[in-house]
Design an enzyme around this catalytic site. Structure first.
Site, mmCIF file in Angstrom:
data_model
loop_
_atom_site.group_PDB
_atom_site.id
_atom_site.type_symbol
_atom_site.label_atom_id
_atom_site.label_comp_id
_atom_site.label_asym_id
_atom_site.label_seq_id
_atom_site.Cartn_x
_atom_site.Cartn_y
_atom_site.Cartn_z
ATOM 1 C CG ASP A 116 -15.613 -6.015 -5.486
ATOM 2 O OD1 ASP A 116 -14.431 -5.992 -4.696
ATOM 3 O OD2 ASP A 116 -16.531 -6.301 -5.123
ATOM 4 C CG ASP A 144 -4.117 -0.786 -3.697
ATOM 5 O OD1 ASP A 144 -4.542 0.263 -4.364
ATOM 6 O OD2 ASP A 144 -4.924 -1.702 -3.224
ATOM 7 C CD GLU A 182 -5.179 -2.989 -6.570
ATOM 8 O OE1 GLU A 182 -6.200 -3.114 -6.022
ATOM 9 O OE2 GLU A 182 -4.304 -3.703 -6.558
ATOM 10 C CG HIS A 190 -11.008 -5.709 -4.348
ATOM 11 N ND1 HIS A 190 -12.090 -5.636 -4.089
ATOM 12 C CD2 HIS A 190 -10.052 -5.408 -3.532
ATOM 13 C CE1 HIS A 190 -11.889 -5.069 -2.968
ATOM 14 N NE2 HIS A 190 -10.708 -4.985 -2.280
ATOM 15 C CD GLU A 237 -10.056 -2.021 -4.782
ATOM 16 O OE1 GLU A 237 -10.363 -1.878 -3.642
ATOM 17 O OE2 GLU A 237 -8.769 -2.573 -4.751
ATOM 18 C CE LYS A 260 -4.070 -2.052 0.343
ATOM 19 N NZ LYS A 260 -5.228 -1.919 -0.640
#
Length: 448
Positions: free
Chosen positions: A333, A255, A281, A360, A310, A227
């Protein structure tokens, strides 16, 4: 054969509080209570089977989704399940085209999340009645699958004939791919190694558990997602630490969870390019198709792909992302889109454009759900594992009756009939908001 008239639809607000631990945070969602609107459909059929459906949420707002499910319930109650699945495209459109509720959609936001929960329950019940696992499909005939899809708004890219042709071609070699899944599973990557907020000691310990891979309860991973997006210098430091730990050959993804403006995304990722991420992402707003296209144009020459999806509202957004060459990895998703019905259309569009699908997952039940979709994609649509993997997060699976199985960092195909959506009743009762045992204690403590 589908059977029984729907006699009852119930929905509950189930929340797993952050204070219990195990929940990851990112640059935009800093205090999530991983939660779900949990739907149960019952019929008057003598088999006594029930359908279970969920939509993943982050705590506050789950009660709004519950209200939306109740607002849609009249479309389902007293309907014969045989009539629902016999005209699944029509039923999907009936839910998404409610003359009044459509105004607060259409096919997006709270109403679409509620639609997904209801339809997930229908797919679960249908598969159980057929005694089938949905990744092998309760509907093996391509024509039947195509009849579940609403092609409205996407025929400029994917027609019913296109979809049928793709699924027909997917029949070639299908048996061999099924066997491959049963023995080797579908490749997974982990997000559990580098949530924002992890201390350096934690970042060092988690990958070190397996040396060159990542060991989470005996699962050795070789694909990792970090992240990013809160602080660029901290991201550089953390990504360097992770890259040094996993080595140069392992796959690293990043992400940003929609944190950046378009120029900021390009600048930020240019500074992180040295760590050779496969993708960034959700670099910007999920609604910004042209923004994603601009980011892709800037980053692909640096060897960085763009992954998103997602939080894309519906098949129309995916259609435009594909048309605009705005992504190199597509992330469906199972609860954001309108269940299997709409996800089928996106899988087929991705196949037509030659874009790999890397779903996701990780929230309440998302791994349990999406395993069916991605294994089906390999077996019947894409017929490829090149540049394909599915997210896995190792928490909350203990609350499900049929939890996902991971072996050698791969999703092993589920063997139980249904959509793997049924939760343990004890877990639901304990975590139901606000009257469950867990929440009664927490809310009482907050008052004191």
């Amino acid at each position: 054969m589908a059977r029984g008239r729907v006699s009852r639809l119930s929905v509950r607000d189930v929340r797993f509080p952050t204070s219990l631990g195990g929940h990851g945070s990112d640059a935009m969602h800093t205090d999530p209570d991983y939660s779900a609107a949990y739907v149960v459909i019952e019929t008057d059929a003598e088999d006594g089977l029930k359908g279970y459906g969920i939509t993943f949420t982050l705590g506050k707002g789950t009660e709004v989704v519950v209200c939306a499910v109740n607002a849609l319930a009249h479309h389902v109650l007293n309907k014969d399940l045989r009539d629902i699945v016999g005209d699944f495209r029509g039923f999907y459109r009936q839910l998404t085209s409610d003359g009044q509720l459509r105004w607060i959609g259409p096919e997006k936001g709270v109403v679409h999340l509620a639609t997904a929960a209801v339809l997930n329950a229908v797919w679960d019940l249908w598969a159980k009645q057929e005694g089938k696992v949905t990744h092998l499909t309760a509907t093996p005939d391509p024509r039947t699958l195509v009849s579940c899809i609403d092609f409205r708004y996407i025929t400029d890219v994917l027609t019913e004939e296109d979809a049928y042709e793709i699924l027909q071609k997917g029949q070639i070699g299908k048996k061999e791919r099924e066997e491959h899944m049963l023995t080797g599973g579908y490749p997974a990557y982990t997000t559990s190694c580098a949530w924002l907020g992890y201390s350096d000691d934690t970042l060092k310990q988690v990958p070190a558990e397996a040396g060159p891979g990542l060991n989470r309860r005996t699962h050795v991973f070789h694909r990792f997602k970090v992240k990013v997006g809160a602080d660029v210098q901290d991201d550089v430091r953390r990504c360097r630490l992770i890259r040094d730990m996993i080595g140069p050959e392992k796959t690293l993804m990043m992400d940003a969870n929609q944190r950046w403006d378009v120029p900021e995304a390009v600048e930020w990722m240019s500074k992180l390019a040295e760590f050779k991420p496969l993708w960034i992402e959700e670099p910007t707003s999920p609604d910004d198709i042209l923004g994603h296209a601009a980011i892709s144009k800037a980053l692909v020459p640096l060897g960085i792909g763009v992954a998103t999806g997602e939080q894309c509202h519906n098949r129309v957004i995916f259609k435009q992302l594909l048309q605009a060459n705005a992504l190199q990895f597509l992330q469906i998703d199972s609860c954001r889109l309108g269940s299997v019905n709409e996800n089928l259309s996106v899988l087929l569009m991705a196949k037509k454009f030659g874009i790999p699908v890397c779903p996701h997952a990780g929230g309440v039940g998302l791994c349990e759900l999406v395993q069916h979709l991605i294994i089906f994609d390999y077996i019947s649509v894409s017929a490829s594992l090149d540049n394909r993997m599915c997210e896995y997060v190792d928490h909350l699976h203990e609350h499900f009756k049929y939890p996902v199985r991971i072996q050698e960092a791969s999703y092993m195909p589920p063997m139980d009939a249904g959509y793997s959506t049924e939760m343990k009743e004890e877990s639901v009762k304990k975590h139901q908001y606000p009257d469950g045992e867990v929440w009664k204690k927490l809310l009482a403590a907050q008052k004191n």
